[in-house]
Design an enzyme around this catalytic site. Structure first.
Site, short mmCIF file in Angstrom:
data_model
loop_
_atom_site.label_atom_id
_atom_site.label_comp_id
_atom_site.label_asym_id
_atom_site.label_seq_id
_atom_site.Cartn_x
_atom_site.Cartn_y
_atom_site.Cartn_z
N HIS A 77 0.86 -1.18 0.00
CA HIS A 77 0.00 0.00 0.00
C HIS A 77 0.90 1.23 0.00
O HIS A 77 1.82 1.31 0.82
CB HIS A 77 -0.89 -0.07 1.24
N ASP B 52 1.73 6.49 5.44
CA ASP B 52 1.96 5.91 6.76
C ASP B 52 2.62 4.54 6.65
O ASP B 52 3.10 3.99 7.64
CB ASP B 52 0.65 5.82 7.57
N HIS C 163 -8.00 0.33 0.52
CA HIS C 163 -8.90 1.39 0.23
C HIS C 163 -8.35 2.37 -0.81
O HIS C 163 -8.94 3.40 -1.04
CB HIS C 163 -9.27 2.14 1.52
N ASP D 137 -4.19 -2.33 4.96
CA ASP D 137 -5.15 -1.65 5.84
C ASP D 137 -6.39 -2.47 6.19
O ASP D 137 -7.06 -2.17 7.19
CB ASP D 137 -5.57 -0.32 5.22
N TYR E 289 -12.86 2.09 12.52
CA TYR E 289 -11.93 2.09 11.39
C TYR E 289 -12.67 1.78 10.09
O TYR E 289 -12.50 2.44 9.08
CB TYR E 289 -10.82 1.05 11.63
N HIS F 40 -2.18 -1.88 10.56
CA HIS F 40 -2.44 -1.07 11.76
C HIS F 40 -3.07 -1.95 12.82
O HIS F 40 -3.94 -2.76 12.50
CB HIS F 40 -3.46 0.05 11.47
#
Lengths: 52, 403
Positions: free
Chosen positions: B82, B86, B148, B167, B195, B228
Site C-alpha cells: 500500500h 503511513d 482502500h 489496511d 476504522y 495497523h
C-alpha cells in the site's frame, strides 16, 4: 458524446481524451469501449460506470 | 547492548518490525484518540523479505526492530502492499540504505510511489495472482484495488498460512500488545468498527467481492497481519464476519439523529425526535456536531438504518459543522438508509433545504416530510418532531420485516 463516471472511484471517462494508456484512442464513445475495458484508476468493469 | 525497540515474533519465520505511534490524534480527518501503529513485517525466508515500511519519522524504530533479528542489509526483497505515506513514508530512504535486490508493488503502486516520492529506484510491478519465490517459501499477490486505495494489494505467505492485509482488518490502536487475543473484545470491536466506518465503508461492495475472491483461492489462513493495530491469530472468523456484516449494510433498527444548533432550538427538536424513536424501540445515536467529531458520526452511521439530519440556518446555509460532517458522510457513501431533515431558523431557513439536498445526493430515501420551525419550538412544534420519530420508527420496522 457523453462522459461516463466510475461508480467505485469517481474516475471520469472523457471520450474526447480516450484512455491512451489503455489503448483507447481519442474520440471513442464509451459504448464502443471493449467489453473487457476496465477503469484505469481502480480496475472496475464497464458496468460500474454511469453517464455523467 | 540490547535493542530498546525489538522485533516481535509472529511465527518462527515472521516478525513484526513496525512502529507504535502513541501520539497521533488525527488521521487525515479521522480522529484517533488511541494513537496507532504502523505494522511492517520481516519474513525470514532464504530471501529475507520486508513487507511494507513505516511512516517517515519512525524509520529508526523500524530499523532497530529489524536489527534485533538480522542486519537490515540482509534484506533481499521489499514488498509495498500500500503506497499511503503511513506505510511508504520511509520506504525510499530504506531502499537507498539497505539496497535490497528487488522492490515490488502493484502496477498502480509503482506509479503512485513514483508520483509521491519522485525516486529513481526501480520498483517492479506485480500482477494479480502472481507468485514470488523466496527460496524455501512463496508469496502470492492479490490486487485489492480500492480497499482502500487503487494501489492496495494483499500478500499471502503459504508456508506460514499468513495473509498480509495492509489496511484491511486494521484499526488505529497504539498498544504494546501485538495480538488480538491479548486485548479486550469490546475494544477490538469498537476500534475495528470505527476504522471500517471511516476508512473502508465506501468500498463495501468491493469488500464483499474481495472476500469472495479470497475464499475462491482456498488459501489456508491462520493469521491475518494488517498494517495497523493487532495481528489476528485467534479470531479471524469473527473479524471476517464483522466485515461481511458491515459491508452488506442491511437495514437495521437504529437511527442516527445528527444535528448542530445555534441557540438550542434545533437541539430541542433533535431531542424530541430521539425520545420518540427510543420509545418506539429504535436504537438511537444522538450526535451533536457542536460537540462530536465527524469520525464519531461515521461510527454511529455504520450500523444505522436511518439518518435524520438537523441544522439551524446561518447566513443562508446549513451550519458549518453540518457542512463538514455531511461532506464527510457523503464520501463514505453509507447505503440503504431512510431519513429526514429538520431544523429551526430565524428568517430564511435554507438549512433544512440544504440538508434535504444532501440526503437526496446520498441516496437516502426520504421517509418523512421535513420539519422546519421558526425560532424556538413550542409544544405543537415539538409534537410534530415527536411524530417524525414515530414515522421513521414505523418505516424502519416495515423495512426490517421485509428483509
Amino acid at each position: 458524446m457523453k462522459k461516463y463516471i466510475c461508480g467505485i472511484c469517481g474516475y471520469v471517462y472523457d471520450p474526447d481524451k480516450g484512455d491512451p494508456d489503455g489503448g483507447i484512442a481519442r474520440g471513442t464513445a464509451f459504448e464502443d469501449l471493449p467489453d473487457d475495458w476496465a477503469c484505469p484508476v481502480c480496475g472496475a468493469s464497464k458496468d460500474e460506470f454511469a453517464p455523467e | 547492548m540490547k535493542n530498546i525497540y525489538s522485533a516481535v515474533r509472529v511465527t518462527d519465520k515472521v516478525y513484526w518490525v513496525g512502529a507504535i505511534d502513541w501520539g497521533i490524534r488525527d488521521f487525515h480527518g479521522y480522529t484517533t484518540p488511541q494513537g496507532s501503529t504502523y505494522n511492517a513485517y520481516l519474513i525470514m525466508a532464504d530471501e529475507v523479505t520486508l513487507i511494507d515500511a513505516v511512516k517517515a519519522p519512525f524509520k529508526e524504530e523500524m530499523l532497530s526492530r529489524i536489527k534485533s533479528v538480522i542486519d537490515p542489509s540482509q534484506i533481499k526483497y521489499i514488498v509495498s502492499n500500500h503506497s499511503e505515506m503511513d506505510h511508504s513514508g520511509c520506504l525510499i530512504e530504506v531502499v537507498d540504505l539497505i539496497k535490497p535486490r528487488k522492490v515490488f508493488a502493484s502496477a498502480i503502486g509503482v506509479k503512485t510511489l513514483k508520483e509521491l516520492y519522485h525516486g529513481q529506484q526501480e520498483i517492479i510491478p506485480v500482477k494479480d495472482g502472481e507468485t514470488l519465490s523466496l527460496g524455501n517459501m512463496n508469496l502470492t499477490f492479490m490486487e485489492t484495488r480500492m480497499i482502500h486505495w487503487p494501489d492496495s494489494m494483499f500478500t499471502y505467505l503459504a508456508e506460514e498460512e499468513l495473509l498480509f492485509s495492509q489496511d484491511a482488518f486494521g484499526m488505529h490502536l497504539a498498544t504494546l500488545e501485538r495480538f488480538d487475543d491479548e486485548l479486550p473484545q469490546s475494544l477490538l470491536e469498537y476500534e475495528a468498527a470505527t476504522y471500517y466506518a471511516n476508512i473502508v465503508l465506501p468500498y463495501s461492495a468491493i469488500v464483499l467481492k474481495t472476500l469472495g475472491k479470497v475464499t475462491a483461492t482456498n488459501w489456508k489462513i491462520k493469521i491475518i497481519a494488517p498494517d495497523h493495530g493487532p495481528i489476528w491469530r485467534k479470531q479471524l472468523g469473527w473479524i471476517i464476519d464483522l466485515y461481511k456484516k458491515w459491508a452488506a449494510q442491511k437495514p437495521t433498527n437504529k437511527a442516527v439523529v445528527l444535528y448542530a444548533t445555534m441557540w438550542h432550538s434545533t437541539e430541542k427538536m433533535a431531542r424530541a425526535i430521539s425520545e420518540s424513536l427510543a420509545e418506539a424501540g429504535v436504537k438511537v445515536g444522538l450526535v451533536s456536531m457542536n460537540d462530536f467529531h465527524r469520525s464519531q458520526a461515521a461510527y454511529e452511521v455504520l450500523d444505522a438504518g436511518a439518518l435524520i439530519l438537523g441544522s439551524s440556518t446561518l447566513n443562508n446555509n446549513m451550519l458549518p459543522q453540518m457542512a463538514d460532517v455531511t461532506t464527510y458522510l457523503r464520501g463514505l457513501k453509507p447505503a440503504n438508509l431512510i431519513g429526514a431533515a429538520f431544523g429551526s431558523f430565524g428568517w430564511s431557513g435554507e438549512g433544512v433545504r440544504d440538508l434535504e439536498a444532501v440526503l437526496k445526493e446520498m441516496k437516502v430515501e426520504i421517509a418523512a416530510p421535513s420539519v422546519s420551525v421558526r425560532n424556538a419550538p413550542n409544544e405543537g412544534a415539538l409534537q410534530i418532531c415527536y411524530d417524525l420519530g414515530k414515522t421513521i420508527a414505523a418505516e424502519l420496522k416495515k423495512r426490517l420485516s421485509a428483509n
